[in-house]
Design a protein around this motif. Structure first.
Motif, short mmCIF file in Angstrom:
data_model
loop_
_atom_site.label_atom_id
_atom_site.label_comp_id
_atom_site.label_asym_id
_atom_site.label_seq_id
_atom_site.Cartn_x
_atom_site.Cartn_y
_atom_site.Cartn_z
N TRP A 136 -0.49 -10.95 4.70
CA TRP A 136 0.33 -10.04 5.49
C TRP A 136 1.77 -10.56 5.57
N HIS A 137 1.95 -11.85 5.76
CA HIS A 137 3.31 -12.41 5.75
C HIS A 137 3.99 -12.14 4.42
N HIS A 138 3.26 -12.34 3.33
CA HIS A 138 3.86 -12.22 2.01
C HIS A 138 4.34 -10.79 1.74
N VAL A 139 3.53 -9.80 2.11
CA VAL A 139 3.89 -8.42 1.77
C VAL A 139 4.77 -7.75 2.82
N SER A 140 4.85 -8.31 4.02
CA SER A 140 5.61 -7.65 5.08
C SER A 140 6.93 -8.33 5.43
N ALA A 141 7.06 -9.63 5.13
CA ALA A 141 8.24 -10.38 5.54
C ALA A 141 9.28 -10.51 4.44
N ALA A 142 8.98 -10.02 3.24
CA ALA A 142 9.91 -10.13 2.13
C ALA A 142 11.14 -9.25 2.35
N PRO A 143 12.27 -9.61 1.75
CA PRO A 143 13.47 -8.76 1.86
C PRO A 143 13.19 -7.37 1.27
N GLY A 144 13.44 -6.32 2.05
CA GLY A 144 13.20 -4.96 1.58
C GLY A 144 11.74 -4.70 1.28
N ALA A 145 10.84 -5.30 2.05
CA ALA A 145 9.41 -5.25 1.75
C ALA A 145 8.87 -3.82 1.63
N VAL A 146 8.04 -3.63 0.60
CA VAL A 146 7.29 -2.39 0.41
C VAL A 146 5.82 -2.79 0.28
N ALA A 147 4.98 -2.30 1.17
CA ALA A 147 3.55 -2.65 1.15
C ALA A 147 2.76 -1.37 1.34
N LEU A 148 2.00 -1.01 0.31
CA LEU A 148 1.28 0.26 0.30
C LEU A 148 -0.19 0.06 -0.06
N VAL A 149 -1.02 0.95 0.45
CA VAL A 149 -2.46 0.92 0.19
C VAL A 149 -2.87 2.26 -0.42
N ALA A 150 -3.74 2.20 -1.42
CA ALA A 150 -4.33 3.41 -2.00
C ALA A 150 -5.74 3.56 -1.44
N GLU A 151 -6.11 4.78 -1.09
CA GLU A 151 -7.44 5.07 -0.58
C GLU A 151 -8.08 6.17 -1.40
N THR A 152 -9.37 5.99 -1.67
CA THR A 152 -10.16 7.01 -2.35
C THR A 152 -11.29 7.41 -1.41
N GLU A 153 -11.27 8.66 -0.98
CA GLU A 153 -12.26 9.18 -0.03
C GLU A 153 -12.34 8.29 1.21
N GLY A 154 -11.19 7.87 1.71
CA GLY A 154 -11.11 7.09 2.94
C GLY A 154 -11.38 5.61 2.80
N LYS A 155 -11.65 5.13 1.59
CA LYS A 155 -11.93 3.71 1.37
C LYS A 155 -10.80 3.08 0.56
N ILE A 156 -10.37 1.88 0.98
CA ILE A 156 -9.29 1.20 0.27
C ILE A 156 -9.71 0.88 -1.17
N SER A 157 -8.90 1.34 -2.12
CA SER A 157 -9.21 1.12 -3.54
C SER A 157 -8.07 0.45 -4.30
N GLY A 158 -7.00 0.12 -3.62
CA GLY A 158 -5.90 -0.56 -4.28
C GLY A 158 -4.78 -0.86 -3.30
N ALA A 159 -3.85 -1.69 -3.73
CA ALA A 159 -2.71 -2.04 -2.89
C ALA A 159 -1.60 -2.59 -3.75
N ILE A 160 -0.38 -2.48 -3.24
CA ILE A 160 0.77 -3.04 -3.94
C ILE A 160 1.73 -3.62 -2.93
N GLY A 161 2.26 -4.79 -3.25
CA GLY A 161 3.30 -5.41 -2.43
C GLY A 161 4.53 -5.62 -3.29
N ALA A 162 5.69 -5.22 -2.79
CA ALA A 162 6.93 -5.35 -3.56
C ALA A 162 8.07 -5.74 -2.64
N TYR A 163 9.16 -6.21 -3.23
CA TYR A 163 10.33 -6.60 -2.46
C TYR A 163 11.58 -6.34 -3.30
N VAL A 164 12.72 -6.36 -2.63
CA VAL A 164 13.99 -6.14 -3.31
C VAL A 164 14.61 -7.49 -3.63
N LEU A 165 14.88 -7.71 -4.91
CA LEU A 165 15.46 -8.98 -5.37
C LEU A 165 16.90 -8.74 -5.83
#
Length: 327
Positions: free
Chosen positions: A207-236
């Motif tokens: 959570w620190h890694h994906v939420s505390a980064a500069p310009g953090a982008v943290a998203l979750v993909a769900e399929t039929e209500g169940k988590i099926s993927g995620a991506i964490g990104a930041y602005v460099l």
């Protein structure tokens, strides 16, 4: 000139940033290097694992910081077992020191200190294929009697036209990641690891890694209500020959299907314009097969990279890929 070496902490962040910003542009002028802000260093060196990162400083007789080396702690998993690992991250020596003093500083900072701390530790370092630094790393490992394995990996850029041409799965939805998602995401990553060396942090560290980064982008993909993927990104922010630009770097990707990856990268793409970034980079896609590369609209970057795994005790076998970040 006498040099003093000691462990550093987050309190030394201003000095570390100043040293990196004075030395790295000169070393990596044409290739480019990050702009080191206190926010970026605080993100990388901070969080729940702050006490486990290895940051070694070198000071001259006046107390000025003239050298630094950092290795970030990462809890890795391989074939069902956890391994403490350290990613070689930053190394800098002031170019105003006399040559002989720089050599002495380099000799000490160049040691793989984290392997001396605990025989179970693993050292991870990244090199551009064919460069002198990669060959020197091999020689040093052999001379030191260390176990050495190498994994090739590739960095990618997202081609927007290709990404938007991919079919969308109407059953997949994307939403912002929440702190409570972290445990499920660590489990999802571990389930996809197989014979990969995979970064499987604690939920708090993720959570620190994906939420505390500069310009953090943290998203979750769900399929039929169940988590099926995620991506964490930041602005460099990237400096190349005094020209500074921005890019969005994706450094945490987990996707159960190609549709998850397409949906997640489309969502990131929708946020790029507001960041002022030139585009999206996928930092490490070595764990994605060709179908995922196509689904993400990914194009190989010109640089071919090698990850060196160094340890005192060998892993059961060489991992097939590396699922983790590169700093």
């Amino acid at each position: 000139m006498a040099l003093t070496f000691s462990r550093l902490s987050l309190a030394d962040t201003p000095e570390i940033c100043d040293l990196l910003n004075r030395t790295w542009p000169a070393m990596y002028g044409k290739t480019g290097c990050p702009v080191f802000s206190q926010a970026t260093i605080g993100w990388l060196y901070g969080g729940p694992d702050a006490g486990q990162h290895f940051i070694l400083g070198c000071r001259d007789e006046s107390g000025e910081l003239v050298g630094v080396k950092s290795a970030l702690f990462r809890r890795m998993s391989f074939q069902g077992q956890f391994h403490p690992a350290f990613i070689a991250t930053h190394l800098a020596i002031s170019n105003k020191l006399p040559l002989g003093v720089r050599v002495a500083a380099a000799a000490e900072l160049g040691k793989v200190h984290t392997l001396e701390m605990d025989a179970k530790n693993i050292g991870l370092a990244f090199f551009e294929s064919g460069k002198v630094s990669a060959r020197n790393s091999r020689r040093l490992a052999e001379k030191s009697g260390l176990y050495l394995a190498e994994i090739e990996f590739q960095q990618f850029v997202v081609n927007r036209r290709r990404l938007m041409a991919q079919p969308q799965d109407g059953q997949i939805s994307v939403r912002p990641m929440q702190r409570d998602d972290a445990e499920a995401l660590v489990d999802l990553r571990a389930g996809h690891a197989e014979d990969c060396l995979a970064w499987t942090p604690s939920p708090a560290a993720l959570w620190h890694h994906v939420s505390a980064a500069p310009g953090a982008v943290a998203l979750v993909a769900e399929t039929e209500g169940k988590i099926s993927g995620a991506i964490g990104a930041y602005v460099l922010e990237w400096r190349r020959e005094e020209v500074v630009s921005k890019m969005v770097v994706c450094d945490w990707i987990t996707a159960a299907s190609t549709g998850d990856l397409t949906a997640l990268l489309r969502a990131v793409d929708g946020l790029v314009e507001g960041t002022g970034a030139r585009g999206i980079v996928v930092e490490n896609a070595s764990g994605l097969d060709e179908s995922f590369v196509t689904a993400g609209g990914l194009l190989k970057s010109p640089r071919s990279m090698i990850m060196a795994i160094r340890s005192k005790t060998s892993l059961p076998k060489t991992p097939s890929a590396y699922l983790g970040d590169i700093k």
